[in-house]
Enzyme design. Structure first.
Site: not given
Ligand code: IDP
Length: 143
Positions: A11, A51, A59, A93, A104, A114, A117, A128
């Site tokens: 990222k 996304y 968010f 995450t 991470r 973070n 992905h 994807e």
């Molecule tokens: P992942 O990347 O671990 O698969 P997902 O739940 O698919 O997690 O969420 C996609 C991305 O959205 C996360 O990597 C993160 O950057 C962002 N994200 C997810 N949950 C939150 C949150 O509660 N607050 C802010 N950003 C979030």
């Protein structure tokens, strides 16, 4: 064990911090092979499409802002149980909850930024991968 392909992103935060090579080294030392790779700077339309499943989440706007804030590396990783293996290499995450030694834990600063992905299931991996790569751009190893 099944040889799988998964989709991965370094990222914008991790690219900006010059951690592309360090992250690729983690994939390779875990036995995952990089079979496609390129740098892209996402448009808002591309980030929103990628996304789309999160479009109703609070968010979402911040996520699109972040993912378009600088270039990213997109790659296809291949190996035994690659989808789960990559999720384990990445960690949780939220970096505050990520296990020690995961990407991470080591390279991310917050749940918003973070570092990486990785696809979470075979269906999302296929979707994807095809979002970013044509079949001709994927180079299975011949040696
Ligand atoms: P992942 O990347 O671990 O698969 P997902 O739940 O698919 O997690 O969420 C996609 C991305 O959205 C996360 O990597 C993160 O950057 C962002 N994200 C997810 N949950 C939150 C949150 O509660 N607050 C802010 N950003 C979030």
């Amino acid at each position: 064990m099944a040889i799988e392909r998964t989709f991965s992103i370094v990222k914008p935060d991790a690219v900006a911090a010059n951690n592309i090579g360090a992250i690729y080294a983690r994939f390779e030392s875990a036995g995952l092979k990089i079979v496609a790779s390129k740098m892209v700077h996402l448009s808002r339309e591309q980030a929103e499409g990628f996304y789309a499943e999160h479009s109703e989440r609070p968010f979402f706007g911040a996520l699109v802002d972040f993912m378009t804030s600088g270039p990213i590396m997109v790659q296809v990783l291949e190996g035994e149980n690659a989808i789960l293996a990559n999720r384990e290499i990445m960690g949780a995450t939220n970096p505050a909850e990520a296990a020690r030694g995961t990407l991470r834990a080591d390279f991310a600063t917050s749940i918003d930024e973070n570092a990486c992905h990785g696809s979470d299931a075979p269906e999302s991996a296929a979707r994807e991968i095809s979002y970013f790569f044509s079949e001709e751009e994927i180079c299975p190893r011949t040696r």
